[in-house]
Design a protein around this motif. Structure first.
Motif, PDB file in Angstrom:
ATOM      1  N   MET A   1       0.847  -1.184   0.000  1.00 11.01           N
ATOM      2  CA  MET A   1       0.000   0.000   0.000  1.00 11.01           C
ATOM      3  C   MET A   1       0.889   1.242   0.000  1.00 11.01           C
ATOM      4  N   ALA A   2       0.479   2.275   0.721  1.00 11.73           N
ATOM      5  CA  ALA A   2       1.191   3.550   0.683  1.00 11.73           C
ATOM      6  C   ALA A   2       2.171   3.693   1.839  1.00 11.73           C
ATOM      7  N   ARG A   3       3.150   4.557   1.622  1.00 10.14           N
ATOM      8  CA  ARG A   3       4.103   4.911   2.677  1.00 10.14           C
ATOM      9  C   ARG A   3       3.685   6.287   3.188  1.00 10.14           C
ATOM     10  N   ILE A   4       3.341   6.358   4.481  1.00 11.07           N
ATOM     11  CA  ILE A   4       2.760   7.573   5.055  1.00 11.07           C
ATOM     12  C   ILE A   4       3.581   8.050   6.249  1.00 11.07           C
ATOM     13  N   LEU A   5       3.904   9.347   6.251  1.00 13.67           N
ATOM     14  CA  LEU A   5       4.560   9.983   7.384  1.00 13.67           C
ATOM     15  C   LEU A   5       3.490  10.719   8.180  1.00 13.67           C
ATOM     16  N   VAL A   6       3.388  10.404   9.462  1.00 17.82           N
ATOM     17  CA  VAL A   6       2.410  11.036  10.347  1.00 17.82           C
ATOM     18  C   VAL A   6       3.150  11.935  11.327  1.00 17.82           C
TER      19      VAL A   6
ATOM     20  N   PHE B   1       7.786   9.409   0.353  1.00 21.40           N
ATOM     21  CA  PHE B   1       6.530   9.062   1.001  1.00 21.40           C
ATOM     22  C   PHE B   1       5.408   9.350   0.018  1.00 21.40           C
ATOM     23  N   ASP B   2       4.309   8.662   0.180  1.00 22.76           N
ATOM     24  CA  ASP B   2       3.138   8.903  -0.665  1.00 22.76           C
ATOM     25  C   ASP B   2       2.239   9.974  -0.071  1.00 22.76           C
ATOM     26  N   LEU B   3       2.311  10.128   1.268  1.00 25.97           N
ATOM     27  CA  LEU B   3       1.431  11.073   1.947  1.00 25.97           C
ATOM     28  C   LEU B   3       2.079  11.564   3.228  1.00 25.97           C
ATOM     29  N   LEU B   4       1.919  12.857   3.491  1.00 29.22           N
ATOM     30  CA  LEU B   4       2.260  13.444   4.784  1.00 29.22           C
ATOM     31  C   LEU B   4       0.932  13.788   5.447  1.00 29.22           C
ATOM     32  N   LEU B   5       0.681  13.198   6.599  1.00 31.17           N
ATOM     33  CA  LEU B   5      -0.512  13.466   7.392  1.00 31.17           C
ATOM     34  C   LEU B   5      -0.044  14.180   8.645  1.00 31.17           C
ATOM     35  N   SER B   6      -0.359  15.470   8.749  1.00 31.24           N
ATOM     36  CA  SER B   6       0.211  16.281   9.830  1.00 31.24           C
ATOM     37  C   SER B   6      -0.840  17.093  10.571  1.00 31.24           C
ATOM     38  N   ASP B   7      -0.677  17.129  11.893  1.00 29.94           N
ATOM     39  CA  ASP B   7      -1.455  18.043  12.720  1.00 29.94           C
ATOM     40  C   ASP B   7      -0.981  19.454  12.383  1.00 29.94           C
ATOM     41  N   ILE B   8      -1.850  20.439  12.560  1.00 33.30           N
ATOM     42  CA  ILE B   8      -1.428  21.816  12.324  1.00 33.30           C
ATOM     43  C   ILE B   8      -0.749  22.386  13.559  1.00 33.30           C
ATOM     44  N   LYS B   9      -1.372  22.230  14.709  1.00 34.26           N
ATOM     45  CA  LYS B   9      -0.852  22.859  15.927  1.00 34.26           C
ATOM     46  C   LYS B   9       0.077  21.887  16.658  1.00 34.26           C
ATOM     47  N   MET B  10       1.397  22.153  16.549  1.00 38.77           N
ATOM     48  CA  MET B  10       2.415  21.320  17.190  1.00 38.77           C
ATOM     49  C   MET B  10       3.559  22.212  17.658  1.00 38.77           C
ATOM     50  N   PRO B  11       4.319  21.738  18.655  1.00 39.10           N
ATOM     51  CA  PRO B  11       5.513  22.490  19.070  1.00 39.10           C
ATOM     52  C   PRO B  11       6.634  22.321  18.036  1.00 39.10           C
ATOM     53  N   ILE B  12       7.684  23.040  18.212  1.00 38.05           N
ATOM     54  CA  ILE B  12       8.891  23.028  17.372  1.00 38.05           C
ATOM     55  C   ILE B  12       8.584  23.621  15.993  1.00 38.05           C
ATOM     56  N   MET B  13       7.854  22.895  15.155  1.00 38.39           N
ATOM     57  CA  MET B  13       7.450  23.375  13.836  1.00 38.39           C
ATOM     58  C   MET B  13       5.997  22.950  13.641  1.00 38.39           C
TER      59      MET B  13
ATOM     60  N   LEU C   1       4.710  15.533  -3.155  1.00 34.59           N
ATOM     61  CA  LEU C   1       4.216  14.825  -1.979  1.00 34.59           C
ATOM     62  C   LEU C   1       2.841  15.373  -1.593  1.00 34.59           C
ATOM     63  N   THR C   2       1.881  14.487  -1.448  1.00 33.82           N
ATOM     64  CA  THR C   2       0.529  14.875  -1.042  1.00 33.82           C
ATOM     65  C   THR C   2       0.515  15.160   0.454  1.00 33.82           C
ATOM     66  N   ILE C   3      -0.098  16.279   0.829  1.00 34.58           N
ATOM     67  CA  ILE C   3      -0.153  16.706   2.228  1.00 34.58           C
ATOM     68  C   ILE C   3      -1.611  16.800   2.672  1.00 34.58           C
ATOM     69  N   LEU C   4      -1.916  16.124   3.778  1.00 39.15           N
ATOM     70  CA  LEU C   4      -3.239  16.180   4.399  1.00 39.15           C
ATOM     71  C   LEU C   4      -3.030  16.671   5.825  1.00 39.15           C
ATOM     72  N   LEU C   5      -3.674  17.778   6.176  1.00 46.43           N
ATOM     73  CA  LEU C   5      -3.520  18.341   7.508  1.00 46.43           C
ATOM     74  C   LEU C   5      -4.710  17.995   8.398  1.00 46.43           C
ATOM     75  N   MET C   6      -4.475  18.043   9.717  1.00 42.72           N
ATOM     76  CA  MET C   6      -5.517  17.763  10.716  1.00 42.72           C
ATOM     77  C   MET C   6      -5.496  18.884  11.747  1.00 42.72           C
ATOM     78  N   THR C   7      -6.664  19.222  12.264  1.00 41.44           N
ATOM     79  CA  THR C   7      -6.711  20.181  13.356  1.00 41.44           C
ATOM     80  C   THR C   7      -8.027  20.077  14.119  1.00 41.44           C
ATOM     81  N   GLY C   8      -7.956  20.455  15.380  1.00 40.50           N
ATOM     82  CA  GLY C   8      -9.143  20.531  16.210  1.00 40.50           C
ATOM     83  C   GLY C   8      -9.504  21.975  16.494  1.00 40.50           C
ATOM     84  N   PHE C   9      -8.803  22.912  15.865  1.00 37.18           N
ATOM     85  CA  PHE C   9      -8.990  24.333  16.132  1.00 37.18           C
ATOM     86  C   PHE C   9      -9.447  25.056  14.872  1.00 37.18           C
TER      87      PHE C   9
END
Length: 136
Positions: free
Chosen positions: A1-6, A48-60, A76-84
């Motif tokens: 399947m896909a290689r995903i960085l979370v 990677f096939d996909l970067l799945l990243s939270d928006i609000k994080m420390p450091i960067m 690279l396809t980027i999918l972001l996540m947030t609760g804000f």
């Protein structure tokens, strides 16, 4: 399947996403923040096939990460996540770089549908229209 960085700073959310993606057969690499994700992407030369990243994080945060990734690995396809809500609005300025933003909390079904759509390259408008037709 896909290689995903979370990239997700919340341990429980990161574990949930990791389990969900692995059950579907994806190869998952985890990062606790955007800085570490950027390092991993550099070391792996963006393979990677996909970067799945939270928006609000420390450091960067996810916005800075998306800008960095978009410049270095434009395919690279980027999918972001947030609760804000305010963070989601910040991401709309990145329409050319990101696939979409998924709002937390999300269900397993919502997450997997959005990941599969992103991996398939299904346009967000088509996904939204199709889901509305199914709901209506």
């Amino acid at each position: 399947m896909a290689r995903i960085l979370v990239a997700e700073d919340d341990d429980s959310v990161r574990a949930f996403i990791d389990s969900a993606l692995r059950i579907k057969g994806h190869d998952v690499v985890l990062a606790e923040d955007g800085g570490l994700a950027a390092e991993i992407l550099g070391e792996e030369e963006g393979r990677f096939d996909l970067l799945l990243s939270d928006i609000k994080m420390p450091i960067m945060d996810g916005i800075a990460l998306a800008l960095d990734v978009g410049a270095r690995f434009p395919k690279l396809t980027i999918l972001l996540m947030t609760g804000f809500a305010d963070q989601r609005e910040r991401a709309h300025g990145l329409d050319a770089l990101i696939y979409d933003v998924i709002t937390k909390p999300f269900t397993l079904t919502d997450l997997m549908a959005k990941v599969e759509d992103a991996l398939a390259g299904t346009p967000v408008e088509v996904v939204s229209l199709g889901r509305r037709a199914l709901d209506g």
